[in-house]
Design a protein around this motif. Sequence first.
Motif, PDB file in Angstrom:
ATOM      1  N   ASN A 115      -0.590  -0.487   3.940  1.00 17.04           N
ATOM      2  CA  ASN A 115      -1.515  -0.774   2.842  1.00 17.04           C
ATOM      3  C   ASN A 115      -2.310   0.465   2.433  1.00 17.04           C
ATOM      4  O   ASN A 115      -2.618   0.644   1.252  1.00 17.04           O
ATOM      5  CB  ASN A 115      -2.448  -1.917   3.235  1.00 17.04           C
ATOM      6  CG  ASN A 115      -3.172  -2.484   2.041  1.00 17.04           C
ATOM      7  OD1 ASN A 115      -2.587  -2.647   0.978  1.00 17.04           O
ATOM      8  ND2 ASN A 115      -4.438  -2.793   2.222  1.00 17.04           N
ATOM      9  N   LYS A 116      -2.636   1.327   3.409  1.00 14.36           N
ATOM     10  CA  LYS A 116      -3.346   2.573   3.072  1.00 14.36           C
ATOM     11  C   LYS A 116      -2.463   3.491   2.237  1.00 14.36           C
ATOM     12  O   LYS A 116      -2.934   4.176   1.336  1.00 14.36           O
ATOM     13  CB  LYS A 116      -3.779   3.299   4.340  1.00 14.36           C
ATOM     14  CG  LYS A 116      -4.960   2.661   5.022  1.00 14.36           C
ATOM     15  CD  LYS A 116      -5.311   3.411   6.287  1.00 14.36           C
ATOM     16  CE  LYS A 116      -6.399   2.691   7.059  1.00 14.36           C
ATOM     17  NZ  LYS A 116      -6.681   3.342   8.349  1.00 14.36           N
ATOM     18  N   MET A 117      -1.161   3.511   2.552  1.00 15.01           N
ATOM     19  CA  MET A 117      -0.243   4.394   1.822  1.00 15.01           C
ATOM     20  C   MET A 117       0.101   3.818   0.452  1.00 15.01           C
ATOM     21  O   MET A 117       0.196   4.554  -0.524  1.00 15.01           O
ATOM     22  CB  MET A 117       1.035   4.621   2.629  1.00 15.01           C
ATOM     23  CG  MET A 117       0.798   5.393   3.902  1.00 15.01           C
ATOM     24  SD  MET A 117       2.278   5.860   4.785  1.00 15.01           S
ATOM     25  CE  MET A 117       3.154   4.347   4.963  1.00 15.01           C
ATOM     26  N   SER A 118       0.299   2.491   0.406  1.00 11.75           N
ATOM     27  CA  SER A 118       0.672   1.870  -0.859  1.00 11.75           C
ATOM     28  C   SER A 118       0.158   0.424  -0.893  1.00 11.75           C
ATOM     29  O   SER A 118       0.777  -0.461  -0.298  1.00 11.75           O
ATOM     30  CB  SER A 118       2.198   1.882  -1.027  1.00 11.75           C
ATOM     31  OG  SER A 118       2.563   1.136  -2.163  1.00 11.75           O
ATOM     32  N   PRO A 119      -0.938   0.185  -1.581  1.00 14.75           N
ATOM     33  CA  PRO A 119      -1.469  -1.180  -1.662  1.00 14.75           C
ATOM     34  C   PRO A 119      -0.484  -2.179  -2.279  1.00 14.75           C
ATOM     35  O   PRO A 119      -0.481  -3.352  -1.924  1.00 14.75           O
ATOM     36  CB  PRO A 119      -2.709  -1.037  -2.543  1.00 14.75           C
ATOM     37  CG  PRO A 119      -3.099   0.390  -2.411  1.00 14.75           C
ATOM     38  CD  PRO A 119      -1.825   1.148  -2.207  1.00 14.75           C
ATOM     39  N   LYS A 120       0.378  -1.685  -3.154  1.00 17.22           N
ATOM     40  CA  LYS A 120       1.362  -2.572  -3.784  1.00 17.22           C
ATOM     41  C   LYS A 120       2.363  -3.088  -2.745  1.00 17.22           C
ATOM     42  O   LYS A 120       2.678  -4.269  -2.713  1.00 17.22           O
ATOM     43  CB  LYS A 120       2.085  -1.803  -4.891  1.00 17.22           C
ATOM     44  CG  LYS A 120       2.916  -2.646  -5.788  1.00 17.22           C
ATOM     45  CD  LYS A 120       3.468  -1.799  -6.931  1.00 17.22           C
ATOM     46  CE  LYS A 120       4.242  -2.640  -7.912  1.00 17.22           C
ATOM     47  NZ  LYS A 120       4.780  -1.844  -9.004  1.00 17.22           N
ATOM     48  N   VAL A 121       2.831  -2.196  -1.885  1.00 18.14           N
ATOM     49  CA  VAL A 121       3.755  -2.594  -0.813  1.00 18.14           C
ATOM     50  C   VAL A 121       3.016  -3.464   0.205  1.00 18.14           C
ATOM     51  O   VAL A 121       3.576  -4.438   0.726  1.00 18.14           O
ATOM     52  CB  VAL A 121       4.383  -1.355  -0.130  1.00 18.14           C
ATOM     53  CG1 VAL A 121       5.242  -1.767   1.051  1.00 18.14           C
ATOM     54  CG2 VAL A 121       5.209  -0.569  -1.133  1.00 18.14           C
ATOM     55  N   GLY A 122       1.759  -3.141   0.468  1.00 16.96           N
ATOM     56  CA  GLY A 122       0.959  -3.962   1.371  1.00 16.96           C
ATOM     57  C   GLY A 122       0.830  -5.392   0.864  1.00 16.96           C
ATOM     58  O   GLY A 122       0.950  -6.343   1.641  1.00 16.96           O
ATOM     59  N   GLN A 123       0.600  -5.547  -0.426  1.00 18.78           N
ATOM     60  CA  GLN A 123       0.510  -6.891  -1.009  1.00 18.78           C
ATOM     61  C   GLN A 123       1.847  -7.608  -0.920  1.00 18.78           C
ATOM     62  O   GLN A 123       1.900  -8.805  -0.653  1.00 18.78           O
ATOM     63  CB  GLN A 123       0.039  -6.817  -2.461  1.00 18.78           C
ATOM     64  CG  GLN A 123      -0.168  -8.174  -3.095  1.00 18.78           C
ATOM     65  CD  GLN A 123      -1.180  -9.009  -2.350  1.00 18.78           C
ATOM     66  OE1 GLN A 123      -2.225  -8.525  -1.939  1.00 18.78           O
ATOM     67  NE2 GLN A 123      -0.876 -10.282  -2.143  1.00 18.78           N
ATOM     68  N   PHE A 124       2.944  -6.870  -1.106  1.00 20.86           N
ATOM     69  CA  PHE A 124       4.268  -7.467  -0.969  1.00 20.86           C
ATOM     70  C   PHE A 124       4.475  -7.991   0.451  1.00 20.86           C
ATOM     71  O   PHE A 124       5.007  -9.082   0.657  1.00 20.86           O
ATOM     72  CB  PHE A 124       5.360  -6.444  -1.311  1.00 20.86           C
ATOM     73  CG  PHE A 124       6.740  -6.917  -0.937  1.00 20.86           C
ATOM     74  CD1 PHE A 124       7.382  -7.865  -1.723  1.00 20.86           C
ATOM     75  CD2 PHE A 124       7.377  -6.439   0.195  1.00 20.86           C
ATOM     76  CE1 PHE A 124       8.651  -8.315  -1.378  1.00 20.86           C
ATOM     77  CE2 PHE A 124       8.636  -6.880   0.542  1.00 20.86           C
ATOM     78  CZ  PHE A 124       9.276  -7.823  -0.255  1.00 20.86           C
ATOM     79  N   LEU A 125       4.031  -7.219   1.448  1.00 24.46           N
ATOM     80  CA  LEU A 125       4.180  -7.648   2.840  1.00 24.46           C
ATOM     81  C   LEU A 125       3.355  -8.905   3.121  1.00 24.46           C
ATOM     82  O   LEU A 125       3.808  -9.802   3.828  1.00 24.46           O
ATOM     83  CB  LEU A 125       3.776  -6.525   3.791  1.00 24.46           C
ATOM     84  CG  LEU A 125       4.688  -5.295   3.796  1.00 24.46           C
ATOM     85  CD1 LEU A 125       4.118  -4.231   4.714  1.00 24.46           C
ATOM     86  CD2 LEU A 125       6.091  -5.677   4.209  1.00 24.46           C
TER      87      LEU A 125
END
Length: 106
Positions: free
Chosen positions: A51-61
């Motif tokens: 999530n720190k690197m990419s909030p968009k990917v964090g939301q997907f997870l």
Amino acid sequence: MLQSRALVIVLILLLTTTLPEVHSKSIFERDRRDWLVIPDAIAAYIYETVNKMSPKVGQFLVDAAQTPVVVATRNFLIRETTKLSILAEQLMEKIKNLWYTKVLGY
């Protein structure tokens, strides 16, 4: 790159839980019967890092972790490990009672 993304997604799907639940549980709590606390903590760490690197990917997870298949699998694992924990506790009590009565003679 695609393989590492797939690996991260698989790890999260296997180990994830709702994030507030992870932070509210102690890994070393004495009466804890849920064996999934440590994998949950690892999943939370992975999520926070991603999530720190990419909030968009964090939301997907987070969204992927809330799918019915993942939730059902996690609930099944919790139920079964709880049964195993109870059986292990009962076995330890029986061994302790045998030790006190047969070996020590109390």
